[in-house]
Write an enzyme that holds these catalytic residues in place. Structure first.
Site, mmCIF file in Angstrom:
data_model
loop_
_atom_site.group_PDB
_atom_site.id
_atom_site.type_symbol
_atom_site.label_atom_id
_atom_site.label_comp_id
_atom_site.label_asym_id
_atom_site.label_seq_id
_atom_site.Cartn_x
_atom_site.Cartn_y
_atom_site.Cartn_z
ATOM 1 N N ARG A 1 33.554 26.930 40.122
ATOM 2 C CA ARG A 1 34.228 28.167 40.681
ATOM 3 C C ARG A 1 33.299 28.645 41.079
ATOM 4 O O ARG A 1 32.846 29.650 42.197
ATOM 5 C CB ARG A 1 35.879 28.602 40.378
ATOM 6 C CG ARG A 1 36.781 27.728 40.457
ATOM 7 C CD ARG A 1 38.544 27.804 40.340
ATOM 8 N NE ARG A 1 38.238 29.616 40.836
ATOM 9 C CZ ARG A 1 39.577 30.604 40.005
ATOM 10 N NH1 ARG A 1 40.045 29.505 39.117
ATOM 11 N NH2 ARG A 1 39.409 31.466 40.229
ATOM 12 N N ASN B 1 41.224 39.031 41.946
ATOM 13 C CA ASN B 1 39.850 37.627 41.767
ATOM 14 C C ASN B 1 39.322 37.910 41.152
ATOM 15 O O ASN B 1 38.784 39.116 40.439
ATOM 16 C CB ASN B 1 39.341 38.550 43.240
ATOM 17 C CG ASN B 1 40.538 37.821 44.730
ATOM 18 O OD1 ASN B 1 41.332 37.205 44.306
ATOM 19 N ND2 ASN B 1 40.383 38.146 45.349
ATOM 20 N N ASP C 1 36.013 36.492 41.269
ATOM 21 C CA ASP C 1 34.823 36.340 42.791
ATOM 22 C C ASP C 1 34.193 37.820 42.547
ATOM 23 O O ASP C 1 35.117 38.787 41.718
ATOM 24 C CB ASP C 1 34.851 36.085 43.660
ATOM 25 C CG ASP C 1 35.353 36.800 44.315
ATOM 26 O OD1 ASP C 1 36.763 36.223 45.292
ATOM 27 O OD2 ASP C 1 35.340 38.035 44.162
ATOM 28 N N HIS D 1 42.024 40.366 36.454
ATOM 29 C CA HIS D 1 42.290 38.936 35.348
ATOM 30 C C HIS D 1 40.360 38.572 35.176
ATOM 31 O O HIS D 1 39.983 37.640 35.188
ATOM 32 C CB HIS D 1 42.781 38.588 36.864
ATOM 33 C CG HIS D 1 44.092 38.496 36.363
ATOM 34 N ND1 HIS D 1 44.900 38.316 37.911
ATOM 35 C CD2 HIS D 1 44.713 39.530 35.985
ATOM 36 C CE1 HIS D 1 45.740 38.378 36.984
ATOM 37 N NE2 HIS D 1 45.796 39.134 36.460
ATOM 38 N N CYS E 1 31.783 35.511 24.097
ATOM 39 C CA CYS E 1 31.944 34.745 22.768
ATOM 40 C C CYS E 1 33.144 35.351 22.528
ATOM 41 O O CYS E 1 33.610 36.117 21.393
ATOM 42 C CB CYS E 1 30.083 35.019 21.877
ATOM 43 S SG CYS E 1 30.500 34.912 20.856
ATOM 44 N N CYS F 1 25.110 36.531 19.099
ATOM 45 C CA CYS F 1 25.403 35.835 17.567
ATOM 46 C C CYS F 1 24.580 34.666 16.833
ATOM 47 O O CYS F 1 24.888 33.542 16.086
ATOM 48 C CB CYS F 1 27.027 36.060 17.083
ATOM 49 S SG CYS F 1 28.137 35.179 17.948
ATOM 50 N N LEU G 1 49.209 36.858 54.826
ATOM 51 C CA LEU G 1 48.921 35.855 56.378
ATOM 52 C C LEU G 1 50.228 35.286 56.032
ATOM 53 O O LEU G 1 50.935 35.196 57.303
ATOM 54 C CB LEU G 1 48.261 34.577 56.288
ATOM 55 C CG LEU G 1 48.734 33.821 56.632
ATOM 56 C CD1 LEU G 1 46.472 35.236 58.243
ATOM 57 C CD2 LEU G 1 46.715 32.550 56.935
ATOM 58 N N ALA H 1 42.734 39.055 56.428
ATOM 59 C CA ALA H 1 42.475 39.704 56.160
ATOM 60 C C ALA H 1 41.225 40.486 57.039
ATOM 61 O O ALA H 1 41.125 41.791 57.132
ATOM 62 C CB ALA H 1 41.944 39.659 54.888
#
Ligand code: BV8
Length: 230
Positions: A57, A93, A95, A110, A118, A140, A204, A221
């Site tokens: 992704r 999103n 991205d 998110h 880490c 580290c 949509l 959109a």
């Protein structure tokens, strides 16, 4: 005069950039099990599988380009700022298409696919390459503790206080390209209604929480967002 606009975006705003949505018939979760791939338990059980899922992704997200919907929100942010207003852009999103379209203030509730965290020292790092179980933390140096800096199911979303504050101050709430299936994001329209804020959904297909919106515009959109923003 609408001055403070709260926009919540979901996978649908990136669909025309070629990035998969989650719940559409050919969506990501139709092909992959979110409980195995987007939970801390799934990562603990099979980190190689989860790293592979996010590496693919991340690669797709880097190859994608912003579409006219992302660009329209960047113009809206600039236009509102010129008039002394504000666009609070909260995205589900992971991205970076909003940023690459020119949006300057993006709240990734998110997390972000192009950042890694880490689990040993907590350091968050910009990360554009593959992550594996052999990846060492640049801070580290511990090996095996690096994960995508995204919020999995069961984990606390980010920036919740800032989101709640912005919702309370908004004059308009717009949800773009989201099915309203995941909480707490799916509950923001109810909060907006409770504050007496006008609510609009641009998707949509009808969202799961469609009945909560006073206005709904169905369409792509790349067409509906410029019509709203310009
Ligand atoms: C949490 C990152 C504790 C990783 C994701 C009630 C309250 C609080 C929590 C819960 C609750 N009930 C249940 C929960 C638990 C859970 C949850 O919501 N489960 C669901 C399945 C019921 N929530 C959590 O675990 C969250 N954490 O609750 O912490 C807490 C408690 C109280 C208060 C605060 C915290 C964490 C959830 C985050 C999970 N991580 N993503 C990754 O990306 O891999 S979720 C992921 O799925 C996305 O981030 C996004 O949120 C969601 C996908 O939804 P959409 O973006 O809407 O995409 P979808 O495909 O569903 O829909 C696309 C839409 O676009 C459609 O409407 C379609 O019509 C439209 N569209 C398609 N093409 C276009 C288009 N529109 C316009 N143009 C187009 N071209």
């Amino acid at each position: 005069m609408t001055r403070n606009v709260f926009v919540l975006t979901g996978a649908g705003i990136s669909a025309e950039s070629g990035l998969g949505t989650f719940r559409d018939t050919d969506g990501v979760w139709a092909r992959f099990d979110p409980m195995r791939l987007a939970t801390p338990e799934g990562f603990a059980a099979d980190p190689v599988l989860v790293h592979d899922f996010y590496n693919h992704r991340r690669c797709d997200a880097r190859a994608a380009a912003p579409n006219p919907a992302h660009a329209a929100l960047a113009r809206l942010e600039a236009g509102l700022a010129e008039r002394g207003g504000r666009l609070f852009l909260c995205t589900q999103n992971i991205d970076d298409l909003h940023e690459r379209a020119g949006s300057r203030h993006v709240v990734h509730m998110h997390g972000e696919l192009l950042r890694a965290r880490c689990t040993a020292c907590g350091t968050e790092t910009v990360w554009h390459e593959d992550l594996t179980v052999e990846t060492a933390c640049p801070h580290c140096t511990r090996v095996g503790g690096m994960r995508p800096d995204v919020v999995w199911f069961g984990e606390m979303p980010k920036h919740l206080d800032a989101i709640d504050e912005a919702l309370a101050e908004a004059d308009l709430f717009v949800a773009i390209g989201t099915s309203g299936a995941v909480y707490p994001a799916a509950g923001y329209v109810a909060q907006a209604r409770a504050f007496g804020i006008p609510t609009l959904a641009l998707t949509l297909d009808e969202a799961d929480n469609a009945r909560m919106f006073e206005a709904i515009r169905l369409g792509r959109a790349s067409e509906t967002v410029p019509a709203l923003a310009d």
